[in-house]
Design a protein around this motif. Structure first.
Motif, PDB file in Angstrom:
ATOM      1  N   LEU A   1     -15.887  56.652 -11.755  1.00  0.00           N
ATOM      2  CA  LEU A   1     -16.195  57.983 -11.262  1.00  0.00           C
ATOM      3  C   LEU A   1     -15.790  59.052 -12.273  1.00  0.00           C
ATOM      4  CD1 LEU A   1     -17.144  59.672  -8.769  1.00  0.00           C
ATOM      5  CD2 LEU A   1     -14.769  59.671  -8.033  1.00  0.00           C
ATOM      6  N   VAL A   2     -14.596  58.921 -12.809  1.00  0.00           N
ATOM      7  CA  VAL A   2     -14.110  59.880 -13.809  1.00  0.00           C
ATOM      8  C   VAL A   2     -15.010  59.864 -15.038  1.00  0.00           C
ATOM      9  CG1 VAL A   2     -12.242  60.313 -15.454  1.00  0.00           C
ATOM     10  CG2 VAL A   2     -11.716  59.929 -13.038  1.00  0.00           C
ATOM     11  N   LYS A   3     -15.426  58.687 -15.473  1.00  0.00           N
ATOM     12  CA  LYS A   3     -16.289  58.579 -16.649  1.00  0.00           C
ATOM     13  C   LYS A   3     -17.604  59.320 -16.438  1.00  0.00           C
ATOM     14  CE  LYS A   3     -18.434  55.164 -19.722  1.00  0.00           C
ATOM     15  NZ  LYS A   3     -18.594  53.710 -20.004  1.00  0.00           N
ATOM     16  N   VAL A   4     -18.209  59.145 -15.261  1.00  0.00           N
ATOM     17  CA  VAL A   4     -19.486  59.810 -14.969  1.00  0.00           C
ATOM     18  C   VAL A   4     -19.314  61.321 -14.918  1.00  0.00           C
ATOM     19  CG1 VAL A   4     -21.303  60.106 -13.243  1.00  0.00           C
ATOM     20  CG2 VAL A   4     -20.468  57.816 -13.780  1.00  0.00           C
ATOM     21  N   ILE A   5     -18.275  61.788 -14.224  1.00  0.00           N
ATOM     22  CA  ILE A   5     -18.060  63.230 -14.103  1.00  0.00           C
ATOM     23  C   ILE A   5     -17.768  63.846 -15.469  1.00  0.00           C
ATOM     24  CG2 ILE A   5     -16.512  64.996 -13.153  1.00  0.00           C
ATOM     25  CD1 ILE A   5     -16.290  63.233 -10.644  1.00  0.00           C
ATOM     26  N   ALA A   6     -16.975  63.149 -16.283  1.00  0.00           N
ATOM     27  CA  ALA A   6     -16.704  63.641 -17.639  1.00  0.00           C
ATOM     28  C   ALA A   6     -17.992  63.740 -18.447  1.00  0.00           C
ATOM     29  CB  ALA A   6     -15.706  62.714 -18.335  1.00  0.00           C
ATOM     30  N   ASP A   7     -18.864  62.777 -18.289  1.00  0.00           N
ATOM     31  CA  ASP A   7     -20.140  62.773 -19.004  1.00  0.00           C
ATOM     32  C   ASP A   7     -21.031  63.916 -18.535  1.00  0.00           C
ATOM     33  OD1 ASP A   7     -21.772  61.731 -20.963  1.00  0.00           O
ATOM     34  OD2 ASP A   7     -22.691  60.232 -19.672  1.00  0.00           O
ATOM     35  N   LEU A   8     -21.042  64.178 -17.231  1.00  0.00           N
ATOM     36  CA  LEU A   8     -21.833  65.289 -16.698  1.00  0.00           C
ATOM     37  C   LEU A   8     -21.312  66.628 -17.235  1.00  0.00           C
ATOM     38  CD1 LEU A   8     -22.274  64.106 -12.998  1.00  0.00           C
ATOM     39  CD2 LEU A   8     -24.058  64.219 -14.751  1.00  0.00           C
ATOM     40  N   LYS A   9     -20.000  66.739 -17.347  1.00  0.00           N
ATOM     41  CA  LYS A   9     -19.439  67.949 -17.940  1.00  0.00           C
ATOM     42  C   LYS A   9     -19.839  68.069 -19.410  1.00  0.00           C
ATOM     43  CE  LYS A   9     -15.262  69.403 -17.381  1.00  0.00           C
ATOM     44  NZ  LYS A   9     -15.669  70.824 -17.253  1.00  0.00           N
ATOM     45  N   ASN A  10     -19.841  66.949 -20.112  1.00  0.00           N
ATOM     46  CA  ASN A  10     -20.270  66.964 -21.507  1.00  0.00           C
ATOM     47  C   ASN A  10     -21.719  67.430 -21.644  1.00  0.00           C
ATOM     48  OD1 ASN A  10     -17.792  66.008 -22.332  1.00  0.00           O
ATOM     49  ND2 ASN A  10     -18.459  63.890 -22.606  1.00  0.00           N
TER      50      ASN A  10
ATOM     51  N   LYS B   1      -4.568  61.467 -16.204  1.00  0.00           N
ATOM     52  CA  LYS B   1      -4.571  60.360 -17.173  1.00  0.00           C
ATOM     53  C   LYS B   1      -5.997  59.961 -17.534  1.00  0.00           C
ATOM     54  CE  LYS B   1      -2.882  55.581 -17.665  1.00  0.00           C
ATOM     55  NZ  LYS B   1      -4.190  54.914 -17.844  1.00  0.00           N
ATOM     56  N   TYR B   2      -6.847  59.757 -16.541  1.00  0.00           N
ATOM     57  CA  TYR B   2      -8.201  59.263 -16.796  1.00  0.00           C
ATOM     58  C   TYR B   2      -9.082  60.314 -17.469  1.00  0.00           C
ATOM     59  CZ  TYR B   2      -7.334  55.033 -14.022  1.00  0.00           C
ATOM     60  OH  TYR B   2      -6.853  53.836 -13.544  1.00  0.00           O
ATOM     61  N   PHE B   3      -9.020  61.560 -16.993  1.00  0.00           N
ATOM     62  CA  PHE B   3      -9.867  62.588 -17.603  1.00  0.00           C
ATOM     63  C   PHE B   3      -9.422  62.897 -19.031  1.00  0.00           C
ATOM     64  CE2 PHE B   3     -11.443  63.687 -13.299  1.00  0.00           C
ATOM     65  CZ  PHE B   3     -12.795  63.749 -13.598  1.00  0.00           C
ATOM     66  N   ALA B   4      -8.117  62.784 -19.297  1.00  0.00           N
ATOM     67  CA  ALA B   4      -7.617  63.026 -20.658  1.00  0.00           C
ATOM     68  C   ALA B   4      -8.201  62.025 -21.652  1.00  0.00           C
ATOM     69  CB  ALA B   4      -6.089  62.948 -20.675  1.00  0.00           C
ATOM     70  N   GLU B   5      -8.521  60.837 -21.179  1.00  0.00           N
ATOM     71  CA  GLU B   5      -9.118  59.827 -22.054  1.00  0.00           C
ATOM     72  C   GLU B   5     -10.494  60.262 -22.556  1.00  0.00           C
ATOM     73  OE1 GLU B   5      -9.115  56.182 -19.891  1.00  0.00           O
ATOM     74  OE2 GLU B   5      -6.919  55.996 -19.886  1.00  0.00           O
ATOM     75  N   TYR B   6     -11.131  61.196 -21.817  1.00  0.00           N
ATOM     76  CA  TYR B   6     -12.444  61.722 -22.227  1.00  0.00           C
ATOM     77  C   TYR B   6     -12.335  63.182 -22.691  1.00  0.00           C
ATOM     78  CZ  TYR B   6     -14.046  57.504 -19.902  1.00  0.00           C
ATOM     79  OH  TYR B   6     -14.223  56.184 -19.539  1.00  0.00           O
ATOM     80  N   ASN B   7     -11.112  63.574 -23.037  1.00  0.00           N
ATOM     81  CA  ASN B   7     -10.846  64.913 -23.591  1.00  0.00           C
ATOM     82  C   ASN B   7     -11.195  66.043 -22.629  1.00  0.00           C
ATOM     83  OD1 ASN B   7      -9.944  63.944 -26.189  1.00  0.00           O
ATOM     84  ND2 ASN B   7     -12.089  63.491 -26.648  1.00  0.00           N
ATOM     85  N   HIS B   8     -10.924  65.830 -21.352  1.00  0.00           N
ATOM     86  CA  HIS B   8     -11.120  66.886 -20.363  1.00  0.00           C
ATOM     87  C   HIS B   8      -9.780  67.227 -19.705  1.00  0.00           C
ATOM     88  CE1 HIS B   8     -15.449  67.390 -20.442  1.00  0.00           C
ATOM     89  NE2 HIS B   8     -15.577  66.075 -20.529  1.00  0.00           N
ATOM     90  N   THR B   9      -9.548  68.512 -19.563  1.00  0.00           N
ATOM     91  CA  THR B   9      -8.320  69.007 -18.936  1.00  0.00           C
ATOM     92  C   THR B   9      -8.575  69.297 -17.469  1.00  0.00           C
ATOM     93  OG1 THR B   9      -7.612  70.018 -21.017  1.00  0.00           O
ATOM     94  CG2 THR B   9      -6.561  70.817 -19.007  1.00  0.00           C
TER      95      THR B   9
END
Length: 256
Positions: free
Chosen positions: A34-43, A92-100
């Motif tokens: 879930l975090v990976k998808v949301i981080a990608d959508l933000k990207n 922790k998880y969002f930081a792995e995709y450089n999101h604060t």
């Protein structure tokens, strides 16, 4: 905004049943996806606010309780323990995709205050992902919203969101109870919430959550009044969010 692909500012609500196993412990695999998808959508340029349930249920799991306490002080204690765990994992998880991420805990008495609106505005401008929950640790009857489905609709209105997405343990709104009727059909489009739709929404949520379909329909009704659509879809496969924002038909869309 008929096509979800056009949505720029989005509120995504995640229920306890999506985040946790029946034990109340975090479903780590699903949360990572879930975090990976949301981080990608933000990207990709989406502005996202996350309304996340789970603090009380996860707190109960961490404390080894079989289910959420029914008394107020017990719920508040579980929320205090669980909110720490929840935000630690999100950070922790969002930081792995450089999101604060930022924690925003709300109660009914502050929801429409200018300083709350200003906080959301500034966080989004700074490309921060606000993670919202009701402040269950201190909330009492006078200031409680009651469920995060309703809270997510109120937040979406507050930030002038384009779309509310409610991730649930069910694919959307059915024309009958799918747990009892194997022939129940998913309703893909609901232009308005009437008595018939509200009657379809009867039923309880999971033992760890606080809402059922009725609170989701209520949230969608608030959305229609505020001018944004709501999509109710399964959170079991977070990757379906890609399909939704590619303009494909996913779950149940309520409103125009």
């Amino acid at each position: 905004m008929k096509n979800c692909a056009d949505a720029k500012r989005i509120v995504i609500k995640i229920g306890t049943s999506t985040l946790a196993h029946q034990t109340g412990r975090l479903n780590i695999q699903r949360m990572e996806r879930l975090v990976k998808v949301i981080a990608d959508l933000k990207n990709a340029g989406k502005e996202i606010v996350l309304v996340s349930s789970g603090a009380i249920g996860i707190g109960a799991g961490k404390l080894g309780l079989p289910e959420k306490p029914q008394d107020l002080s017990g719920k508040q204690a579980c929320a205090a323990v669980g909110q720490c765990e929840l935000m630690y994992i999100y950070d922790k998880y969002f930081a792995e995709y450089n999101h604060t991420v930022a924690q925003v805990l709300l109660t009914l008495d502050v929801l429409n205050r200018d300083y709350v609106i200003n906080t959301f505005t500034r966080l989004l401008a700074m490309n921060v992902l606000p993670i919202v929950n009701e402040n269950d640790t201190v909330a009492v009857d006078e200031i409680v919203v009651g469920d995060n489905d309703t809270l997510s609709a109120m937040v979406c209105e507050l930030i002038h969101g384009d779309l509310l997405v409610i991730l649930s343990d069910i694919d959307g709104v059915y024309d009958d109870d799918p747990h009892k009727n194997p022939d129940a059909a998913l309703i893909h489009e609901i232009p308005e919430v009437n008595d018939q739709i509200e009657a379809l929404a009867k039923g309880a949520g999971s033992k760890l959550g606080t809402g059922g379909m009725a609170t989701k329909i209520h949230a969608a009704k608030l959305g229609i009044q505020a001018g944004f659509a709501t999509v109710i879809m399964s959170g079991q496969q977070p990757e379906q969010l890609y399909e939704l924002f590619a303009g494909k038909q996913v779950g149940t869309r309520i409103g125009s």
